[in-house]
Design a protein around this motif. Structure first.
Motif, PDB file in Angstrom:
ATOM      1  N   GLU A 399       0.477  -1.003   0.386  1.00 15.24           N
ATOM      2  CA  GLU A 399       0.637   0.554   0.200  1.00 15.24           C
ATOM      3  C   GLU A 399       1.257   1.678  -0.074  1.00 15.24           C
ATOM      4  O   GLU A 399       0.542   2.868   0.390  1.00 15.24           O
ATOM      5  N   ASN A 400       2.022   0.951   0.110  1.00 17.58           N
ATOM      6  CA  ASN A 400       3.282   2.254  -0.201  1.00 17.58           C
ATOM      7  C   ASN A 400       2.377   3.064   0.969  1.00 17.58           C
ATOM      8  O   ASN A 400       3.155   4.794   1.075  1.00 17.58           O
ATOM      9  N   MET A 401       2.808   2.351   1.998  1.00 15.43           N
ATOM     10  CA  MET A 401       2.078   3.249   3.731  1.00 15.43           C
ATOM     11  C   MET A 401       2.686   2.497   5.147  1.00 15.43           C
ATOM     12  O   MET A 401       3.563   1.991   5.057  1.00 15.43           O
ATOM     13  N   ILE A 402       2.607   3.883   5.734  1.00 20.69           N
ATOM     14  CA  ILE A 402       3.264   3.884   7.187  1.00 20.69           C
ATOM     15  C   ILE A 402       2.349   3.823   7.763  1.00 20.69           C
ATOM     16  O   ILE A 402       1.827   5.346   8.093  1.00 20.69           O
ATOM     17  N   MET A 403       2.836   3.826   9.344  1.00 21.08           N
ATOM     18  CA  MET A 403       1.553   3.552  10.263  1.00 21.08           C
ATOM     19  C   MET A 403       2.442   3.974  11.948  1.00 21.08           C
ATOM     20  O   MET A 403       3.270   2.508  12.435  1.00 21.08           O
ATOM     21  N   ILE A 404       2.427   5.013  12.380  1.00 24.22           N
ATOM     22  CA  ILE A 404       3.126   4.623  13.304  1.00 24.22           C
ATOM     23  C   ILE A 404       2.514   5.189  14.649  1.00 24.22           C
ATOM     24  O   ILE A 404       1.988   6.281  14.799  1.00 24.22           O
ATOM     25  N   SER A 405       2.210   4.745  16.229  1.00 21.92           N
ATOM     26  CA  SER A 405       1.152   4.699  16.841  1.00 21.92           C
ATOM     27  C   SER A 405       2.820   5.350  17.936  1.00 21.92           C
ATOM     28  O   SER A 405       3.150   4.444  18.741  1.00 21.92           O
ATOM     29  N   MET A 406       2.422   6.576  19.021  1.00 21.13           N
ATOM     30  CA  MET A 406       3.377   6.517  20.502  1.00 21.13           C
ATOM     31  C   MET A 406       2.634   6.893  21.493  1.00 21.13           C
ATOM     32  O   MET A 406       1.420   7.541  21.322  1.00 21.13           O
ATOM     33  N   THR A 407       2.358   6.119  22.609  1.00 19.19           N
ATOM     34  CA  THR A 407       1.879   6.573  23.740  1.00 19.19           C
ATOM     35  C   THR A 407       3.077   5.871  24.902  1.00 19.19           C
ATOM     36  O   THR A 407       4.205   4.990  24.293  1.00 19.19           O
ATOM     37  N   GLN A 408       2.874   6.558  25.733  1.00 11.43           N
ATOM     38  CA  GLN A 408       4.124   5.361  27.126  1.00 11.43           C
ATOM     39  C   GLN A 408       3.576   4.813  28.198  1.00 11.43           C
ATOM     40  O   GLN A 408       2.760   5.305  29.132  1.00 11.43           O
ATOM     41  N   PHE A 409       2.989   3.571  27.763  1.00  8.38           N
ATOM     42  CA  PHE A 409       2.404   2.377  28.767  1.00  8.38           C
ATOM     43  C   PHE A 409       2.485   1.280  28.722  1.00  8.38           C
ATOM     44  O   PHE A 409       3.430   0.824  27.599  1.00  8.38           O
ATOM     45  N   LEU A 410       3.432   0.780  29.702  1.00  7.75           N
ATOM     46  CA  LEU A 410       4.131  -0.634  30.090  1.00  7.75           C
ATOM     47  C   LEU A 410       2.871  -1.402  30.924  1.00  7.75           C
ATOM     48  O   LEU A 410       2.807  -1.133  32.168  1.00  7.75           O
ATOM     49  N   PRO A 411       2.907  -2.550  30.806  1.00  6.13           N
ATOM     50  CA  PRO A 411       3.565  -3.225  28.759  1.00  6.13           C
ATOM     51  C   PRO A 411       2.816  -3.233  27.967  1.00  6.13           C
ATOM     52  O   PRO A 411       1.425  -2.545  28.050  1.00  6.13           O
ATOM     53  N   MET A 412       3.373  -3.749  26.998  1.00  4.52           N
ATOM     54  CA  MET A 412       2.817  -3.607  26.278  1.00  4.52           C
ATOM     55  C   MET A 412       1.863  -4.441  25.515  1.00  4.52           C
ATOM     56  O   MET A 412       2.468  -5.292  26.159  1.00  4.52           O
ATOM     57  N   GLY A 413       1.017  -4.631  24.976  1.00  7.96           N
ATOM     58  CA  GLY A 413       0.018  -5.510  24.703  1.00  7.96           C
ATOM     59  C   GLY A 413      -1.399  -5.680  26.175  1.00  7.96           C
ATOM     60  O   GLY A 413      -1.990  -6.330  25.836  1.00  7.96           O
ATOM     61  N   PHE A 414      -0.672  -4.606  27.050  1.00  7.86           N
ATOM     62  CA  PHE A 414      -2.121  -4.921  28.110  1.00  7.86           C
ATOM     63  C   PHE A 414      -3.181  -4.080  27.577  1.00  7.86           C
ATOM     64  O   PHE A 414      -4.266  -4.987  28.166  1.00  7.86           O
ATOM     65  N   HIS A 415      -3.133  -2.944  26.799  1.00  7.24           N
ATOM     66  CA  HIS A 415      -4.440  -3.106  26.048  1.00  7.24           C
ATOM     67  C   HIS A 415      -4.061  -3.225  24.504  1.00  7.24           C
ATOM     68  O   HIS A 415      -3.316  -2.339  24.139  1.00  7.24           O
ATOM     69  N   PRO A 416      -5.207  -3.684  23.780  1.00  8.34           N
ATOM     70  CA  PRO A 416      -4.947  -3.868  22.335  1.00  8.34           C
ATOM     71  C   PRO A 416      -5.294  -2.016  21.354  1.00  8.34           C
ATOM     72  O   PRO A 416      -5.297  -2.576  20.077  1.00  8.34           O
ATOM     73  N   TYR A 417      -4.460  -1.318  21.961  1.00  4.55           N
ATOM     74  CA  TYR A 417      -4.896  -0.236  20.994  1.00  4.55           C
ATOM     75  C   TYR A 417      -4.403  -0.103  19.643  1.00  4.55           C
ATOM     76  O   TYR A 417      -4.637   0.514  19.441  1.00  4.55           O
ATOM     77  N   HIS A 418      -3.103  -0.643  20.128  1.00  4.29           N
ATOM     78  CA  HIS A 418      -2.313  -0.999  18.589  1.00  4.29           C
ATOM     79  C   HIS A 418      -3.167  -1.555  17.701  1.00  4.29           C
ATOM     80  O   HIS A 418      -2.748  -1.173  16.527  1.00  4.29           O
ATOM     81  N   ASP A 419      -3.871  -2.522  17.744  1.00  2.37           N
ATOM     82  CA  ASP A 419      -5.072  -3.289  17.121  1.00  2.37           C
ATOM     83  C   ASP A 419      -5.530  -2.717  16.330  1.00  2.37           C
ATOM     84  O   ASP A 419      -5.927  -2.681  15.192  1.00  2.37           O
ATOM     85  N   ASP A 420      -6.412  -1.515  17.412  1.00  2.60           N
ATOM     86  CA  ASP A 420      -7.676  -0.515  17.213  1.00  2.60           C
ATOM     87  C   ASP A 420      -7.114  -0.426  15.574  1.00  2.60           C
ATOM     88  O   ASP A 420      -7.471   0.618  14.574  1.00  2.60           O
ATOM     89  N   PHE A 421      -5.675   0.833  16.275  1.00  2.00           N
ATOM     90  CA  PHE A 421      -5.358   1.592  15.367  1.00  2.00           C
ATOM     91  C   PHE A 421      -5.024   1.183  14.134  1.00  2.00           C
ATOM     92  O   PHE A 421      -5.311   2.106  13.247  1.00  2.00           O
ATOM     93  N   ARG A 422      -4.346  -0.138  13.859  1.00  8.88           N
ATOM     94  CA  ARG A 422      -4.185  -0.874  12.951  1.00  8.88           C
ATOM     95  C   ARG A 422      -5.101  -0.504  11.674  1.00  8.88           C
ATOM     96  O   ARG A 422      -5.824  -0.529  10.513  1.00  8.88           O
ATOM     97  N   ASN A 423      -6.821  -1.310  12.229  1.00 12.02           N
ATOM     98  CA  ASN A 423      -8.267  -1.432  11.705  1.00 12.02           C
ATOM     99  C   ASN A 423      -8.010  -0.666  11.364  1.00 12.02           C
ATOM    100  O   ASN A 423      -8.629  -0.392  10.301  1.00 12.02           O
ATOM    101  N   ALA A 424      -8.114   0.921  11.962  1.00 15.24           N
ATOM    102  CA  ALA A 424      -8.883   2.821  11.776  1.00 15.24           C
ATOM    103  C   ALA A 424      -8.264   2.949  10.935  1.00 15.24           C
ATOM    104  O   ALA A 424      -8.657   3.611   9.914  1.00 15.24           O
TER     105      ALA A 424
END
Length: 431
Positions: A399-424
């Protein structure tokens, strides 16, 4: 050097402050700052502008539910930023809003940068992928492999083959991170808890004293592999890892806010780190991982030690999407990048983890080998990784595309926000 132990500390939760600043439009790869794009006001580089706004809806839901404190997200296609959006706070307690120039602990998003630094040396013939690592780092000779038992009753055996550099890139060497309570990981936790303000040589000697989880090349196991590659870069260049990265990546790409610590004058831009409290709410994480990031560490951790901004990381990812070049500056050859982003795992090791359906592994990053197996929207061939504090990126050549999301919540994967970001992001494509 302190390698990856996660500790959560409960504090009194202050009232949640939610702010939102949104930038949407297009720009070239030289800068992440978004500006209006000529053409239809309803579309931008094949995206529906209205549908892209759902990214902010996703982020705000996490913030308003007190699952995240603040986020910064970027989407680019065809070399133009079509979405750049800040939501919430970078430091809730100091009442500082999330901004475009916020600095983040990117933790394991350091790995692709370390891989690129190493590949510049591979291109020069200074090592080969099938080289035993002990050829360049003799401290790692005579590695043992875990068999059974623990403590004084632990049984180990000789490695049946030598660990190669490529196995380090692929996380198939057998090294661990100490994330679990397995007998081997307990040894990692004990050994690395004692390593602070040490030298690279001492770190290597400690690594060599620990048993591998499995025989080299037989399994995928996340571990200190890229950390070792960083030490390889130092040995081959006779420079600290950050110094070499500055020379061959950061300065050429104008990544002015990326490094192994945050300078004093930039600390007000450094995001606060959060973790889940006893009721799942966000609370300040006082300790974090790998220290404070406010002073230059004795050992530059190639597996997770960098801090960066979304703008700097965008430049790095756009360079990779372009096949190794950005704005006339070439970092890697086109075929080198193709090798970097290709799956190198055999079929019997795919997926590399139970929760990574459809995913193989390239050099220090996962790569989608079957988009139909992935549990969210995707494209075969897209690649990327995340960081322990929930930073995340994917690059989609199809798709010639880049997606980046930044936050500061440890640990990764505790909330699936990055999956929701990717779908969005993917649902907004309409061309």
């Amino acid at each position: 050097m302190k390698l990856f132990s996660i500790k959560h500390f409960a504090v009194i939760l202050k009232p949640l402050l939610i702010g939102s600043v949104v930038f949407v439009g297009g720009c070239n790869a030289a800068s992440p700052t978004a500006s209006p794009t000529a053409g239809s006001p309803n579309t931008s580089q094949g995206f529906s502008v209205q549908r892209l706004s759902r990214i902010d809806d996703v982020m705000q839901r996490y913030i308003q539910a007190d699952k995240l404190v603040g986020t910064l997200s970027l989407v680019a296609r065809n070399g133009e930023v079509v979405h750049l959006s800040a939501n919430g706070m970078r430091d809730r307690e100091a009442e500082l809003p999330m901004t475009e120039d916020t600095i983040f602990r990117i933790y394991s998003m350091t790995k692709p940068i370390t891989a690129v630094a190493a590949l510049t040396l591979w291109e020069q013939g200074l090592f080969h992928m099938n080289d035993p690592i002990e050829k360049h780092l003799p401290e790692l000779k005579n590695l043992k492999v875990y068999v059974s038992g623990e403590g004084e009753n632990m049984v180990v055996e000789d490695a049946e083959s030598l660990v190669t550099i490529k196995q380090l890139f692929l996380h198939t060497a057998g090294f661990s991170y100490g994330f679990t309570q397995s007998p081997v990981d307990k040894l990692y936790q004990e050994a690395f808890s004692k390593l602070t303000n040490t030298s690279s040589t001492q770190a290597l000697e400690t690594m060599a004293s620990l048993p591998l989880n499995h025989q080299p090349g037989t399994k995928w196991h996340y571990g200190i592999n890229t950390d070792i590659i960083g030490l390889l870069v130092e040995r081959l260049t006779n420079k600290k890892l950050g110094e070499y990265m500055q020379e061959v990546i950061f300065t050429p790409l104008n990544m002015n806010d990326t490094g192994f610590y945050v300078k004093q004058e930039n600390l007000t831009r450094f995001a606060q780190l959060y973790s889940p409290g006893d009721k799942g709410q966000t609370v300040v994480n006082e300790n974090g991982m790998l220290g404070s990031f406010t002073t230059d560490p004795a050992v530059h951790n190639g597996g997770g030690g960098l801090t960066s901004t979304i703008g700097d990381y965008y430049k790095f990812t756009q360079m990779l999407l372009n096949g190794g070049e950005l704005n006339g500056t070439r970092i890697l050859g086109r075929k080198t990048v193709q090798y970097l982003r290709s799956n190198h795992l055999p079929d019997d090791l795919i997926p590399f983890a139970p929760d990574a359906k459809g995913e193989g592994y390239g050099l220090a990053m996962s790569v989608t080998v079957d988009e139909d197996q992935v549990n969210f929207m995707s494209s075969t061939g897209n690649f990327g990784w995340g960081g322990a504090a929930s930073t995340y990126f994917r690059i989609d050549p199809k798709e010639n595309m880049i997606m980046i999301s930044m936050t500061q919540f440890l640990p990764m994967g505790f909330h699936p926000y990055h999956d929701d970001f990717r779908n969005a992001v993917y649902q907004a494509l309409i061309d």
